[in-house]
Design a protein around this motif. Sequence first.
Motif, mmCIF file in Angstrom:
data_model
loop_
_atom_site.group_PDB
_atom_site.id
_atom_site.type_symbol
_atom_site.label_atom_id
_atom_site.label_comp_id
_atom_site.label_asym_id
_atom_site.label_seq_id
_atom_site.Cartn_x
_atom_site.Cartn_y
_atom_site.Cartn_z
ATOM 1 N N ILE A 263 33.269 52.726 41.962
ATOM 2 C CA ILE A 263 32.302 51.762 41.431
ATOM 3 C C ILE A 263 30.905 52.378 41.380
ATOM 4 O O ILE A 263 30.188 52.261 40.382
ATOM 5 C CB ILE A 263 32.291 50.470 42.270
ATOM 6 N N LYS A 264 30.510 53.045 42.454
ATOM 7 C CA LYS A 264 29.172 53.635 42.519
ATOM 8 C C LYS A 264 28.946 54.684 41.432
ATOM 9 O O LYS A 264 27.853 54.817 40.888
ATOM 10 C CB LYS A 264 28.947 54.260 43.901
ATOM 11 N N ASN A 265 30.001 55.443 41.106
ATOM 12 C CA ASN A 265 29.846 56.584 40.197
ATOM 13 C C ASN A 265 30.311 56.307 38.779
ATOM 14 O O ASN A 265 30.215 57.192 37.914
ATOM 15 C CB ASN A 265 30.609 57.794 40.758
ATOM 16 N N ALA A 266 30.798 55.105 38.506
ATOM 17 C CA ALA A 266 31.358 54.809 37.183
ATOM 18 C C ALA A 266 30.266 54.696 36.125
ATOM 19 O O ALA A 266 29.241 54.041 36.347
ATOM 20 C CB ALA A 266 32.142 53.508 37.234
ATOM 21 N N PRO A 267 30.482 55.293 34.950
ATOM 22 C CA PRO A 267 29.543 55.076 33.845
ATOM 23 C C PRO A 267 29.634 53.656 33.312
ATOM 24 O O PRO A 267 28.648 53.098 32.834
ATOM 25 C CB PRO A 267 29.987 56.094 32.794
ATOM 26 N N VAL A 268 30.842 53.045 33.419
ATOM 27 C CA VAL A 268 31.052 51.679 32.944
ATOM 28 C C VAL A 268 31.888 50.912 33.974
ATOM 29 O O VAL A 268 32.908 51.408 34.456
ATOM 30 C CB VAL A 268 31.796 51.648 31.589
ATOM 31 N N VAL A 269 31.426 49.703 34.307
ATOM 32 C CA VAL A 269 32.174 48.802 35.188
ATOM 33 C C VAL A 269 32.418 47.506 34.436
ATOM 34 O O VAL A 269 31.511 46.952 33.797
ATOM 35 C CB VAL A 269 31.418 48.522 36.497
ATOM 36 N N SER A 270 33.647 47.008 34.504
ATOM 37 C CA SER A 270 34.007 45.771 33.811
ATOM 38 C C SER A 270 34.639 44.784 34.793
ATOM 39 O O SER A 270 35.199 45.186 35.824
ATOM 40 C CB SER A 270 34.979 46.083 32.665
ATOM 41 N N TYR A 271 34.553 43.495 34.464
ATOM 42 C CA TYR A 271 35.100 42.453 35.333
ATOM 43 C C TYR A 271 35.149 41.144 34.556
ATOM 44 O O TYR A 271 34.462 40.970 33.537
ATOM 45 C CB TYR A 271 34.237 42.281 36.590
ATOM 46 N N LEU A 272 35.953 40.208 35.043
ATOM 47 C CA LEU A 272 36.023 38.883 34.432
ATOM 48 C C LEU A 272 34.845 38.037 34.899
ATOM 49 O O LEU A 272 34.381 38.165 36.040
ATOM 50 C CB LEU A 272 37.322 38.174 34.818
ATOM 51 N N VAL A 273 34.364 37.161 34.020
ATOM 52 C CA VAL A 273 33.332 36.188 34.392
ATOM 53 C C VAL A 273 33.788 34.801 33.951
ATOM 54 O O VAL A 273 34.549 34.660 32.990
ATOM 55 C CB VAL A 273 31.959 36.510 33.759
ATOM 56 N N ASN A 274 33.331 33.778 34.672
ATOM 57 C CA ASN A 274 33.691 32.398 34.320
ATOM 58 C C ASN A 274 32.719 31.836 33.284
ATOM 59 O O ASN A 274 31.869 32.552 32.745
ATOM 60 C CB ASN A 274 33.747 31.523 35.578
ATOM 61 N N ASP A 275 32.847 30.541 33.021
ATOM 62 C CA ASP A 275 32.019 29.901 31.998
ATOM 63 C C ASP A 275 30.530 29.951 32.328
ATOM 64 O O ASP A 275 29.687 29.825 31.445
ATOM 65 C CB ASP A 275 32.448 28.436 31.819
ATOM 66 N N GLN A 276 30.194 30.133 33.622
ATOM 67 C CA GLN A 276 28.795 30.215 34.033
ATOM 68 C C GLN A 276 28.312 31.666 34.121
ATOM 69 O O GLN A 276 27.192 31.939 34.558
ATOM 70 C CB GLN A 276 28.594 29.534 35.404
ATOM 71 N N GLY A 277 29.177 32.610 33.730
ATOM 72 C CA GLY A 277 28.806 34.020 33.766
ATOM 73 C C GLY A 277 28.916 34.654 35.140
ATOM 74 O O GLY A 277 28.425 35.768 35.366
ATOM 75 N N GLN A 278 29.567 33.955 36.068
ATOM 76 C CA GLN A 278 29.722 34.473 37.419
ATOM 77 C C GLN A 278 31.048 35.219 37.556
ATOM 78 O O GLN A 278 32.056 34.816 36.974
ATOM 79 C CB GLN A 278 29.674 33.333 38.448
ATOM 80 N N SER A 279 31.042 36.280 38.341
ATOM 81 C CA SER A 279 32.250 37.069 38.571
ATOM 82 C C SER A 279 32.585 37.106 40.053
ATOM 83 O O SER A 279 31.789 37.608 40.868
ATOM 84 C CB SER A 279 32.063 38.502 38.067
ATOM 85 N N GLN A 280 33.755 36.585 40.416
ATOM 86 C CA GLN A 280 34.195 36.638 41.806
ATOM 87 C C GLN A 280 34.359 38.093 42.249
ATOM 88 O O GLN A 280 33.943 38.472 43.341
ATOM 89 C CB GLN A 280 35.534 35.900 41.952
ATOM 90 N N ALA A 281 34.961 38.913 41.384
ATOM 91 C CA ALA A 281 35.218 40.302 41.750
ATOM 92 C C ALA A 281 33.911 41.068 41.986
ATOM 93 O O ALA A 281 33.795 41.836 42.945
ATOM 94 C CB ALA A 281 36.048 40.983 40.667
ATOM 95 N N ARG A 282 32.921 40.867 41.111
ATOM 96 C CA ARG A 282 31.651 41.567 41.282
ATOM 97 C C ARG A 282 30.934 41.086 42.540
ATOM 98 O O ARG A 282 30.306 41.874 43.258
ATOM 99 C CB ARG A 282 30.742 41.382 40.066
#
Length: 243
Positions: A31-50
């Motif tokens: 995660i620290k070194n990734a050029p791109v990080v992706s994750y799911l977000v809910n309707d409010q734009g919040q991500s549990q994983a992040r």
Amino acid sequence: MTKARAVGRFYGVGVGPGDPELITLKTLRLIKNAPVVSYLVNDQGQSQARNIAVEAFRDVRPGQLEVPIPMTMSTDRRFANQAYDQGAQAIRELLDQGQDVVFLCEGDPLFFGSFAYLLERLEGDYPISVVPGISSVNAASSALAQPLTMLKESFVVINGRAKDEKIRQALTDHDTVVIMKAGQARPRILSLLAETGRSGDAHYLEYIGRDNERILNSISELPNEVGPYFSLFVVIRKERDRG
């Protein structure tokens, strides 16, 4: 001779069930070194994983790009498939540019994990690596300080969305049963536990490892109503087979 096209690698990393300290060192480094990080977000734009991986984002690679994938909580599978299609396309475009993409997944990426739906859309076209994470099943066992299985005991994990017949059979045939994604099905599960005589064996857990964690060792205290998505039942026979 045509030079092979350089593409990025797609990583699925498990961030664990909720406690930020349960992320593996390998996932933290990626995660620290990734050029791109992706994750799911809910309707409010919040991500549990992040949110779980918050510590990893305190010192990330300069210029790191974040790619949120909106995911509605609708029960209509068509909406989820559309979201995964769009997310896979966004990731595909970055991979085609030679960018590595790290996708954050709650729990373990390949155990009821959202990563699996992106994997089936991208595998075969790009190099893919998976880093396992601690699942809510293991976290629940630890929170209860109860072994899931011993010696000759049988153990099964089943989705709360499964048909009554399958859940009933699991409760009848196995010593330990973990029923995942129990929120919407909670009244039905409570009924099946009573029907199979397993109510006294059942523990109920919500939001394991998070600030709002809730653990009930007796489900007699549990209201017969729909519960949160992040909940599960752990059903362990009181008389254990140590033979």
